[in-house]
Design a protein around this motif. Structure first.
Motif, short mmCIF file in Angstrom:
data_model
loop_
_atom_site.label_atom_id
_atom_site.label_comp_id
_atom_site.label_asym_id
_atom_site.label_seq_id
_atom_site.Cartn_x
_atom_site.Cartn_y
_atom_site.Cartn_z
N PRO A 254 0.82 -1.22 0.00
CA PRO A 254 0.00 0.00 0.00
C PRO A 254 0.85 1.26 0.00
O PRO A 254 2.06 1.23 0.24
CB PRO A 254 -0.82 -0.13 1.29
CG PRO A 254 -0.03 -1.06 2.16
CD PRO A 254 0.66 -2.00 1.23
N ASP A 256 0.94 3.80 2.06
CA ASP A 256 1.47 4.24 3.36
C ASP A 256 2.46 3.24 3.95
O ASP A 256 2.72 3.26 5.16
CB ASP A 256 0.32 4.44 4.35
CG ASP A 256 -0.55 5.62 3.97
OD1 ASP A 256 -0.02 6.54 3.33
OD2 ASP A 256 -1.75 5.61 4.30
N GLU A 280 -2.90 0.50 9.57
CA GLU A 280 -3.67 -0.14 8.50
C GLU A 280 -2.77 -0.63 7.37
O GLU A 280 -2.99 -1.73 6.82
CB GLU A 280 -4.71 0.85 7.95
CG GLU A 280 -5.81 1.24 8.93
CD GLU A 280 -5.35 2.23 9.99
OE1 GLU A 280 -4.24 2.80 9.82
OE2 GLU A 280 -6.06 2.44 10.99
N ALA A 281 -1.75 0.16 7.02
CA ALA A 281 -0.85 -0.25 5.94
C ALA A 281 -0.05 -1.49 6.32
O ALA A 281 0.18 -2.37 5.48
CB ALA A 281 0.10 0.90 5.60
N GLU A 284 -2.35 -4.54 5.97
CA GLU A 284 -2.57 -4.89 4.57
C GLU A 284 -1.33 -5.51 3.94
O GLU A 284 -1.41 -6.49 3.19
CB GLU A 284 -3.00 -3.64 3.80
CG GLU A 284 -3.34 -3.92 2.34
CD GLU A 284 -3.79 -2.69 1.60
OE1 GLU A 284 -3.81 -2.71 0.35
OE2 GLU A 284 -4.12 -1.68 2.27
N ALA A 285 -0.14 -4.95 4.29
CA ALA A 285 1.10 -5.48 3.72
C ALA A 285 1.36 -6.90 4.22
O ALA A 285 1.81 -7.76 3.45
CB ALA A 285 2.26 -4.57 4.09
N THR A 288 -0.90 -9.17 2.33
CA THR A 288 -0.51 -9.28 0.91
C THR A 288 0.78 -10.08 0.74
O THR A 288 0.88 -10.95 -0.14
CB THR A 288 -0.34 -7.89 0.31
OG1 THR A 288 -1.55 -7.15 0.44
CG2 THR A 288 0.04 -7.97 -1.17
#
Length: 598
Positions: A254, A256, A280-281, A284-285, A288
């Motif tokens: 992402p 950020d 949040e980043a 998500e990372a 992923t």
């Protein structure tokens, strides 16, 4: 002009300057600098004793601070202040704030400043601010004024209130005790309170109406977007990341999120890469990239315990306070997972003017005062982590106070202060008696006393007392007093007081309050003797100067405590703090001249 100082006086000044530099550079902790200072004094006076003294007399001077009545008083007050926090005795003030802010924001800010001011007159500054920070963050989240516009004014009100009584801060007690050792009359708890109250009335419009306008308006969403956490991305065995190059992964992360290092070659199992991003980043990372930002066994243990108990797993942000066990430790050496069944996912490091970098030579992240930890675990485990390691929970659950003891702890505190203020008992006896009563009645658990006491404050005060005695006994204070008097003799009394106050203020904003008190008090006493002025107003100028610590984030521990939560830069402190320092110096100097008829 005075002649050349003696060998011992010169050595005393070198030791004092060395301690000042040690604090200012920040490469070593305050505790280490303080202990090294004590050791240098002890060894130096043992091999080079003062005239007409024995080598062992130097040992008594060096270590006498640990048995000094000022240190006993400070420790007792820390215990009583802790009792007010853990019993919830200060919570009614917090509830009043919430109701007032719902009516009007400007009135809410004014009432908040007044409550912070009066609370800090009797309770140490740090517990008061620790209580109020979560309240103001929650108020901002509910649509009140942004926390970035309220926390610096609130901190300033706390610092001014702490200046108003001899027990408001440990520095006040240190100045008063040094002055008493020099032969000045005893000052009771409210000896100079009217002067500070008058100055506070002058400063209040600036805190209330001007200072918030000089500060940025960070919304809650903006602050959380800007707060980036450093951590290590772990490549577990069997991960699909094994064998891939880092450049191939960049398009998948992402906006950020960032890789803070760029290792050459394909990634290997067990490798750890420094990364950063918002909460949040990072989540998500991790999803992923199929990596981990905490040891897998810790996360598995947390999930198993949550499933067994039927509890939810929570992620909270926790600020590191000045007396935390975690200071200068790395996550690997902290033992957090083993002690509390909690995992730290990342560390947010606010910008600092002076201090060590965020990594050791080994590349491991070091925890520092003011850092914000992103921690995951069950609610009870997170609360135990916060209690055990002196952390301030910024998001989510907070420590539940023992409310049944609230009235009792408040009565003990006010009884102790009351008997000292009317002169029934010396402050050392009244404070020690109050601390013992807090322990006997269970307001503070005996096995939790270590959490109430700050090791940094204890060794800092002991070292400061030793340095103050050294400066006096060697004649360094007399020599410096003669030197400053030679330049100050041509100035009016108000200018003399302002010059002393500004000198001490410069020290306290770039070193420590205790250092400024240690250096300034004996010098002011000697200047008074040389100029034929009363000593008390000059000593009070030192005490006030030690508390004018608004201009830098490193000036006082509460300044650093609000830095992350308000997302402040060094410029924010400078822009709002320098005008307040100048306003207080002018006001207090004039009031001292009027009060003492100079």
């Amino acid at each position: 002009m005075p002649g050349f100082p003696t060998f011992h006086a010169l050595a005393a000044m070198v030791v004092t300057i060395g301690m000042f530099i040690g604090f200012a550079r920040g490469r070593m902790s305050v505790e280490i600098v303080s202990l090294l200072t004590i050791a240098v004094i002890a060894v130096g006076l043992y091999f080079f004793p003062l005239p007409h003294t024995q080598p062992t007399d130097g040992l008594r001077l060096a270590f006498g601070g640990f048995g000094h009545y000022a240190l006993i008083t400070i420790c007792s007050l820390m215990i009583m202040g802790r009792a007010l926090v853990v019993t919830g005795a200060l919570d009614p003030a917090a509830r009043i704030l919430e109701r007032v802010w719902k009516i009007n924001h400007q009135v809410g800010l004014l009432v908040s400043l007044l409550i912070a001011f009066f609370l800090s007159m009797i309770v140490n500054d740090t517990p008061v601010l620790v209580l109020l920070i979560p309240i103001f963050v929650q108020l901002a989240a509910r649509g009140a004024m942004p926390a970035s516009k309220t926390l610096i004014p609130l901190n300033a009100a706390v610092l001014i209130g702490g200046m108003a009584t001899t027990i408001g801060t440990s520095t006040n007690l240190l100045v008063v005790s040094i002055a008493r050792d020099l032969g000045m009359p005893h000052m009771n708890v409210f000896h100079y309170t009217p002067i500070v109250l008058t100055a506070a009335l002058v400063a209040l419009p600036y805190l209330w109406l001007v200072m918030p306008r000089l500060l940025p308006a960070h919304s809650v969403e903006e602050m959380h977007e800007q707060r980036r956490f450093l951590t290590r991305l772990r490549i577990p065995v069997g991960s699909e990341l094994v064998g891939k190059a880092l450049d191939a992964l960049r398009p998948r992360v992402p906006a950020d999120f960032a890789f803070e290092e760029n290792p050459a070659g394909p990634m290997e199992a067990g490798q750890r890469i420094l990364i950063s991003g918002t909460h949040e980043a990072l989540e998500e990372a991790v999803r992923t990239l199929k990596g981990e930002v905490a040891p897998g066994w810790v996360l598995a243990k947390i999930r198993q315990k949550a499933a067994a108990l039927g509890d939810d797993v929570m992620v909270v942000e926790m600020a590191v306070t000045a007396d935390s066990r975690l200071l200068q430790r790395t996550l690997a050496t902290s033992g957090i997972a083993d002690l509390y069944n909690v995992a730290v996912l990342g560390i947010h490091k606010p910008p600092r003017l002076i201090g060590p970098g965020h990594e050791e030579a080994t590349g491991e992240l070091r925890i520092a005062e003011g850092d914000v930890l992103l921690a995951i675990g069950l609610v009870d485990d997170l609360q135990e982590f916060a209690r055990g390691d002196s952390l301030l929970i910024l998001d989510g659950a907070k420590e539940m106070p023992r409310r049944s003891k609230a009235m009792l702890s408040a009565a003990i505190m006010f009884g102790s202060i009351g008997t000292a203020s009317i002169g029934l008992f010396p402050i050392a006896i009244a404070a020690l008696g109050g601390a013992i009563l807090m322990l006997l009645t269970g307001c503070v658990k005996f096995d939790r006393v270590g959490r109430a006491l700050s090791a940094k404050v204890i060794v800092l005060v002991a070292a400061s007392i030793a340095v103050g005695s050294l400066v006096m006994e060697t004649g360094a204070a007399a020599w410096l007093g003669e030197l400053m008097a030679a330049f100050l003799q041509y100035l009016p009394p108000a200018a003399v007081l302002a010059a002393i106050m500004l000198f001490v203020t410069a020290l306290t904003n770039f070193a420590s309050n205790a250092t400024a008190a240690t250096i300034g008090t004996p010098i002011a006493f000697n200047i008074a003797n040389h100029l034929g002025m009363p000593a008390e107003p000059l000593v009070l100028a030192v005490l006030f100067g030690c508390n004018l610590c608004y201009a830098t984030p490193i000036a006082y521990q509460t300044n650093m405590l609000i830095m992350a939560e308000g997302d402040y830069s060094f410029g924010d402190y400078l822009r709002t703090g320098v005008p307040l320092v100048l306003l207080m110096v002018v006001t207090l100097s004039i009031l001292l001249v009027i009060q003492y008829g100079m």
